[in-house]
Design a protein around this motif. Structure first.
Motif, PDB file in Angstrom:
ATOM      1  N   LYS A  92     -17.244  19.301  36.727  1.00  0.00           N
ATOM      2  CA  LYS A  92     -16.352  19.515  37.874  1.00  0.00           C
ATOM      3  C   LYS A  92     -15.443  18.324  38.175  1.00  0.00           C
ATOM      4  O   LYS A  92     -14.251  18.519  38.426  1.00  0.00           O
ATOM      5  CB  LYS A  92     -17.160  19.918  39.106  1.00  0.00           C
ATOM      6  N   PRO A  93     -15.932  17.071  38.109  1.00  0.00           N
ATOM      7  CA  PRO A  93     -15.007  15.951  38.365  1.00  0.00           C
ATOM      8  C   PRO A  93     -13.860  15.877  37.353  1.00  0.00           C
ATOM      9  O   PRO A  93     -12.763  15.443  37.686  1.00  0.00           O
ATOM     10  CB  PRO A  93     -15.903  14.711  38.268  1.00  0.00           C
ATOM     11  N   TRP A  94     -14.098  16.307  36.118  1.00  0.00           N
ATOM     12  CA  TRP A  94     -13.045  16.291  35.106  1.00  0.00           C
ATOM     13  C   TRP A  94     -11.951  17.304  35.425  1.00  0.00           C
ATOM     14  O   TRP A  94     -10.818  17.167  34.972  1.00  0.00           O
ATOM     15  CB  TRP A  94     -13.630  16.599  33.720  1.00  0.00           C
ATOM     16  N   CYS A  95     -12.307  18.302  36.174  1.00  0.00           N
ATOM     17  CA  CYS A  95     -11.369  19.383  36.469  1.00  0.00           C
ATOM     18  C   CYS A  95     -10.794  19.293  37.878  1.00  0.00           C
ATOM     19  O   CYS A  95     -10.026  20.167  38.289  1.00  0.00           O
ATOM     20  CB  CYS A  95     -12.069  20.729  36.289  1.00  0.00           C
ATOM     21  N   ALA A  96     -11.146  18.256  38.617  1.00  0.00           N
ATOM     22  CA  ALA A  96     -10.728  18.140  40.016  1.00  0.00           C
ATOM     23  C   ALA A  96      -9.214  18.053  40.164  1.00  0.00           C
ATOM     24  O   ALA A  96      -8.651  18.531  41.145  1.00  0.00           O
ATOM     25  CB  ALA A  96     -11.387  16.927  40.657  1.00  0.00           C
ATOM     26  N   ALA A  97      -8.528  17.464  39.187  1.00  0.00           N
ATOM     27  CA  ALA A  97      -7.076  17.295  39.269  1.00  0.00           C
ATOM     28  C   ALA A  97      -6.334  18.588  38.957  1.00  0.00           C
ATOM     29  O   ALA A  97      -5.117  18.655  39.110  1.00  0.00           O
ATOM     30  CB  ALA A  97      -6.623  16.200  38.318  1.00  0.00           C
ATOM     31  N   GLY A  98      -7.053  19.600  38.524  1.00  0.00           N
ATOM     32  CA  GLY A  98      -6.416  20.886  38.211  1.00  0.00           C
ATOM     33  C   GLY A  98      -6.105  20.986  36.733  1.00  0.00           C
ATOM     34  O   GLY A  98      -6.511  20.163  35.924  1.00  0.00           O
ATOM     35  N   GLY A  99      -5.401  21.993  36.353  1.00  0.00           N
ATOM     36  CA  GLY A  99      -5.035  22.192  34.954  1.00  0.00           C
ATOM     37  C   GLY A  99      -6.036  23.042  34.209  1.00  0.00           C
ATOM     38  O   GLY A  99      -5.662  23.828  33.354  1.00  0.00           O
ATOM     39  N   SER A 100      -7.322  22.896  34.524  1.00  0.00           N
ATOM     40  CA  SER A 100      -8.360  23.668  33.865  1.00  0.00           C
ATOM     41  C   SER A 100      -9.573  23.725  34.782  1.00  0.00           C
ATOM     42  O   SER A 100      -9.818  22.803  35.553  1.00  0.00           O
ATOM     43  CB  SER A 100      -8.729  23.022  32.525  1.00  0.00           C
ATOM     44  N   ASP A 101     -10.316  24.775  34.675  1.00  0.00           N
ATOM     45  CA  ASP A 101     -11.523  24.859  35.492  1.00  0.00           C
ATOM     46  C   ASP A 101     -12.737  24.485  34.642  1.00  0.00           C
ATOM     47  O   ASP A 101     -12.668  24.453  33.414  1.00  0.00           O
ATOM     48  CB  ASP A 101     -11.673  26.258  36.097  1.00  0.00           C
ATOM     49  N   HIS A 102     -13.849  24.176  35.286  1.00  0.00           N
ATOM     50  CA  HIS A 102     -15.031  23.710  34.572  1.00  0.00           C
ATOM     51  C   HIS A 102     -15.611  24.780  33.647  1.00  0.00           C
ATOM     52  O   HIS A 102     -16.186  24.456  32.617  1.00  0.00           O
ATOM     53  CB  HIS A 102     -16.088  23.187  35.550  1.00  0.00           C
ATOM     54  N   VAL A 103     -15.433  26.031  33.944  1.00  0.00           N
ATOM     55  CA  VAL A 103     -15.937  27.105  33.092  1.00  0.00           C
ATOM     56  C   VAL A 103     -15.191  27.117  31.760  1.00  0.00           C
ATOM     57  O   VAL A 103     -15.789  27.235  30.681  1.00  0.00           O
ATOM     58  CB  VAL A 103     -15.821  28.473  33.802  1.00  0.00           C
ATOM     59  N   THR A 104     -13.874  26.951  31.818  1.00  0.00           N
ATOM     60  CA  THR A 104     -13.061  26.905  30.595  1.00  0.00           C
ATOM     61  C   THR A 104     -13.405  25.677  29.771  1.00  0.00           C
ATOM     62  O   THR A 104     -13.566  25.765  28.550  1.00  0.00           O
ATOM     63  CB  THR A 104     -11.558  26.898  30.950  1.00  0.00           C
ATOM     64  N   LEU A 105     -13.543  24.536  30.442  1.00  0.00           N
ATOM     65  CA  LEU A 105     -13.912  23.305  29.743  1.00  0.00           C
ATOM     66  C   LEU A 105     -15.272  23.456  29.066  1.00  0.00           C
ATOM     67  O   LEU A 105     -15.455  23.053  27.915  1.00  0.00           O
ATOM     68  CB  LEU A 105     -13.913  22.122  30.718  1.00  0.00           C
ATOM     69  N   ARG A 106     -16.227  24.046  29.769  1.00  0.00           N
ATOM     70  CA  ARG A 106     -17.554  24.280  29.203  1.00  0.00           C
ATOM     71  C   ARG A 106     -17.459  25.175  27.970  1.00  0.00           C
ATOM     72  O   ARG A 106     -18.094  24.919  26.944  1.00  0.00           O
ATOM     73  CB  ARG A 106     -18.456  24.909  30.264  1.00  0.00           C
ATOM     74  N   ARG A 107     -16.634  26.205  28.033  1.00  0.00           N
ATOM     75  CA  ARG A 107     -16.453  27.107  26.891  1.00  0.00           C
ATOM     76  C   ARG A 107     -15.888  26.341  25.690  1.00  0.00           C
ATOM     77  O   ARG A 107     -16.313  26.543  24.549  1.00  0.00           O
ATOM     78  CB  ARG A 107     -15.529  28.263  27.271  1.00  0.00           C
ATOM     79  N   TYR A 108     -14.914  25.475  25.929  1.00  0.00           N
ATOM     80  CA  TYR A 108     -14.345  24.668  24.844  1.00  0.00           C
ATOM     81  C   TYR A 108     -15.408  23.757  24.227  1.00  0.00           C
ATOM     82  O   TYR A 108     -15.453  23.575  23.002  1.00  0.00           O
ATOM     83  CB  TYR A 108     -13.186  23.815  25.346  1.00  0.00           C
ATOM     84  N   LEU A 109     -16.255  23.165  25.051  1.00  0.00           N
ATOM     85  CA  LEU A 109     -17.318  22.295  24.537  1.00  0.00           C
ATOM     86  C   LEU A 109     -18.307  23.077  23.678  1.00  0.00           C
ATOM     87  O   LEU A 109     -18.794  22.573  22.662  1.00  0.00           O
ATOM     88  CB  LEU A 109     -18.041  21.596  25.691  1.00  0.00           C
ATOM     89  N   ILE A 110     -18.591  24.296  24.061  1.00  0.00           N
ATOM     90  CA  ILE A 110     -19.481  25.144  23.260  1.00  0.00           C
ATOM     91  C   ILE A 110     -18.792  25.520  21.953  1.00  0.00           C
ATOM     92  O   ILE A 110     -19.394  25.455  20.871  1.00  0.00           O
ATOM     93  CB  ILE A 110     -19.904  26.393  24.048  1.00  0.00           C
ATOM     94  N   ASP A 111     -17.501  25.877  22.013  1.00  0.00           N
ATOM     95  CA  ASP A 111     -16.748  26.227  20.797  1.00  0.00           C
ATOM     96  C   ASP A 111     -16.702  25.072  19.810  1.00  0.00           C
ATOM     97  O   ASP A 111     -16.749  25.283  18.596  1.00  0.00           O
ATOM     98  CB  ASP A 111     -15.316  26.652  21.146  1.00  0.00           C
ATOM     99  N   GLU A 112     -16.605  23.842  20.318  1.00  0.00           N
ATOM    100  CA  GLU A 112     -16.543  22.656  19.458  1.00  0.00           C
ATOM    101  C   GLU A 112     -17.931  22.138  19.079  1.00  0.00           C
ATOM    102  O   GLU A 112     -18.061  21.103  18.456  1.00  0.00           O
ATOM    103  CB  GLU A 112     -15.750  21.549  20.153  1.00  0.00           C
ATOM    104  N   GLN A 113     -18.950  22.894  19.465  1.00  0.00           N
ATOM    105  CA  GLN A 113     -20.348  22.572  19.169  1.00  0.00           C
ATOM    106  C   GLN A 113     -20.781  21.219  19.722  1.00  0.00           C
ATOM    107  O   GLN A 113     -21.536  20.481  19.112  1.00  0.00           O
ATOM    108  CB  GLN A 113     -20.611  22.673  17.672  1.00  0.00           C
ATOM    109  N   LEU A 114     -20.269  20.872  20.894  1.00  0.00           N
ATOM    110  CA  LEU A 114     -20.696  19.674  21.595  1.00  0.00           C
ATOM    111  C   LEU A 114     -21.686  20.011  22.702  1.00  0.00           C
ATOM    112  O   LEU A 114     -22.336  19.137  23.266  1.00  0.00           O
ATOM    113  CB  LEU A 114     -19.485  18.945  22.193  1.00  0.00           C
TER     114      LEU A 114
END
Length: 125
Positions: A92-114
């Motif tokens: 959530k702190p990474w997404c506080a400035a806007g541009g992306s929400d934490h759910v989308t960021l989490r999905r990207y991290l899963i896609d990149e196998q992180l």
């Protein structure tokens, strides 16, 4: 045994090779020496150190991995569930400035196998 003792026991290349041979089924010092191509003296010293560390058990002269001891190390060194913030809270702190929400960021991290998700629980890889 502690995680530190475990790491110390496996810090030496010869001991790692000896432990691997035992994991793969070598049940005597002679069989280990043949598999890892090390002198008997090195194998006996390595087996003694691995036994002292609690990684190997030598019941009736047959070498085997001390699985109960390894499980105890894992169980004793687990961090409490609340020690690390949940993936959503950490993102959530990474997404506080806007541009992306934490759910989308989490999905990207899963896609990149992180990040992985099993049974609704997210964990870092």
């Amino acid at each position: 045994m502690t995680a530190h003792a475990l790491a110390g026991a496996l810090a030496d290349d010869a001991r790692r090779r000896i432990f691997a041979a035992i994991v793969l089924g070598a049940t005597s010092a002679t069989a280990v020496a043949q598999r890892v191509d090390l002198p008997a003296r090195v194998v006996l010293t390595g087996v003694r150190r691995l036994t002292d560390a609690g990684l190997v058990a030598g019941a009736d002269g047959a070498l085997a991995v001390d699985e109960a001891s390894l499980r105890a190390v894992v169980r004793d060194n687990r961090s409490p569930d609340d020690a690390e913030p949940a993936a959503d809270d950490a993102l959530k702190p990474w997404c506080a400035a806007g541009g992306s929400d934490h759910v989308t960021l989490r999905r990207y991290l899963i896609d990149e196998q992180l990040l992985t998700r099993e049974h609704g629980i997210h964990q870092r890889l």
